[in-house]
Design a protein around this motif. Structure first.
Motif, PDB file in Angstrom:
ATOM      1  N   GLN A  49       0.807  -1.207   0.000  1.00  0.00           N
ATOM      2  CA  GLN A  49       0.000   0.000   0.000  1.00  0.00           C
ATOM      3  C   GLN A  49       0.848   1.269   0.000  1.00  0.00           C
ATOM      4  O   GLN A  49       0.374   2.332   0.359  1.00  0.00           O
ATOM      5  N   CYS A  50       2.103   1.151  -0.366  1.00  0.00           N
ATOM      6  CA  CYS A  50       3.026   2.287  -0.341  1.00  0.00           C
ATOM      7  C   CYS A  50       2.481   3.448  -1.176  1.00  0.00           C
ATOM      8  O   CYS A  50       2.453   4.574  -0.734  1.00  0.00           O
ATOM      9  N   GLY A  51       2.078   3.175  -2.399  1.00  0.00           N
ATOM     10  CA  GLY A  51       1.467   4.186  -3.239  1.00  0.00           C
ATOM     11  C   GLY A  51       2.436   5.103  -3.969  1.00  0.00           C
ATOM     12  O   GLY A  51       2.007   5.980  -4.705  1.00  0.00           O
ATOM     13  N   HIS A  52       3.713   4.937  -3.773  1.00  0.00           N
ATOM     14  CA  HIS A  52       4.674   5.776  -4.471  1.00  0.00           C
ATOM     15  C   HIS A  52       4.990   5.184  -5.839  1.00  0.00           C
ATOM     16  O   HIS A  52       4.728   4.017  -6.111  1.00  0.00           O
ATOM     17  N   GLN A  53       5.586   6.004  -6.690  1.00  0.00           N
ATOM     18  CA  GLN A  53       5.898   5.572  -8.053  1.00  0.00           C
ATOM     19  C   GLN A  53       6.971   4.495  -8.058  1.00  0.00           C
ATOM     20  O   GLN A  53       7.806   4.422  -7.163  1.00  0.00           O
ATOM     21  N   ILE A  54       6.936   3.691  -9.118  1.00  0.00           N
ATOM     22  CA  ILE A  54       7.997   2.726  -9.364  1.00  0.00           C
ATOM     23  C   ILE A  54       8.855   3.310 -10.474  1.00  0.00           C
ATOM     24  O   ILE A  54       8.360   3.627 -11.559  1.00  0.00           O
ATOM     25  N   ILE A  55      10.120   3.464 -10.205  1.00  0.00           N
ATOM     26  CA  ILE A  55      11.066   4.003 -11.178  1.00  0.00           C
ATOM     27  C   ILE A  55      11.655   2.842 -11.960  1.00  0.00           C
ATOM     28  O   ILE A  55      12.068   1.838 -11.380  1.00  0.00           O
ATOM     29  N   ALA A  56      11.708   2.983 -13.271  1.00  0.00           N
ATOM     30  CA  ALA A  56      12.274   1.951 -14.141  1.00  0.00           C
ATOM     31  C   ALA A  56      13.305   2.610 -15.050  1.00  0.00           C
ATOM     32  O   ALA A  56      13.000   2.996 -16.180  1.00  0.00           O
ATOM     33  N   PRO A  57      14.550   2.763 -14.569  1.00  0.00           N
ATOM     34  CA  PRO A  57      15.568   3.424 -15.391  1.00  0.00           C
ATOM     35  C   PRO A  57      15.939   2.566 -16.595  1.00  0.00           C
ATOM     36  O   PRO A  57      16.137   1.365 -16.468  1.00  0.00           O
ATOM     37  N   ARG A  58      16.017   3.174 -17.726  1.00  0.00           N
ATOM     38  CA  ARG A  58      16.401   2.459 -18.949  1.00  0.00           C
ATOM     39  C   ARG A  58      17.312   3.361 -19.772  1.00  0.00           C
ATOM     40  O   ARG A  58      17.204   4.585 -19.730  1.00  0.00           O
ATOM     41  N   LYS A  59      18.161   2.731 -20.545  1.00  0.00           N
ATOM     42  CA  LYS A  59      18.978   3.472 -21.492  1.00  0.00           C
ATOM     43  C   LYS A  59      18.298   3.380 -22.850  1.00  0.00           C
ATOM     44  O   LYS A  59      17.970   2.298 -23.314  1.00  0.00           O
ATOM     45  N   ALA A  60      18.057   4.517 -23.467  1.00  0.00           N
ATOM     46  CA  ALA A  60      17.382   4.549 -24.762  1.00  0.00           C
ATOM     47  C   ALA A  60      18.410   4.432 -25.882  1.00  0.00           C
ATOM     48  O   ALA A  60      19.515   4.965 -25.792  1.00  0.00           O
ATOM     49  N   VAL A  61      18.044   3.722 -26.920  1.00  0.00           N
ATOM     50  CA  VAL A  61      18.900   3.580 -28.087  1.00  0.00           C
ATOM     51  C   VAL A  61      18.121   4.102 -29.286  1.00  0.00           C
ATOM     52  O   VAL A  61      17.070   3.561 -29.638  1.00  0.00           O
ATOM     53  N   ALA A  62      18.605   5.171 -29.874  1.00  0.00           N
ATOM     54  CA  ALA A  62      17.974   5.739 -31.057  1.00  0.00           C
ATOM     55  C   ALA A  62      18.755   5.278 -32.290  1.00  0.00           C
ATOM     56  O   ALA A  62      19.968   5.348 -32.329  1.00  0.00           O
ATOM     57  N   VAL A  63      18.041   4.782 -33.278  1.00  0.00           N
ATOM     58  CA  VAL A  63      18.680   4.253 -34.475  1.00  0.00           C
ATOM     59  C   VAL A  63      18.192   5.048 -35.673  1.00  0.00           C
ATOM     60  O   VAL A  63      17.001   5.303 -35.810  1.00  0.00           O
TER      61      VAL A  63
END
Length: 90
Positions: A49-63
């Motif tokens: 019941q924390c209710g805070h956001q879940i952070i999902a760090p990702r590295k983006a690759v633009a092609v």
């Protein structure tokens, strides 16, 4: 809520990188299990019941139009493999 990570978790975040999913409040790793056709199951160490956001760090690759060259393709493939093995965004 202050940073609740253990010294080992802090060291791993500094050396390897952050977990693939973590709570924005306590900064501890969150287990996320994707399920087809509905919301994923989320297990938080700080409580459901924390209710805070879940952070999902990702590295983006633009092609661009030509795609990736071989060195870039190898680098991205290595990062993806390490992320799957360690469970961290490498």
């Amino acid at each position: 809520m202050p940073d609740q990570r253990t010294p080992l978790e802090k060291k791993l975040a500094d050396l390897i990188g952050p977990p693939l999913y973590y709570c924005s409040d306590c900064l501890r790793a969150v287990q996320v299990t994707p399920i087809e056709g509905r919301e994923p199951d989320v297990v938080r160490p700080c409580g459901q019941q924390c209710g805070h956001q879940i952070i999902a760090p990702r590295k983006a690759v633009a092609v661009g139009e030509g795609g990736m060259n071989l060195p870039t393709r190898l680098k991205v493939g290595t990062q993806q493999l390490l992320a799957s093995l360690t469970g961290r965004c490498v």
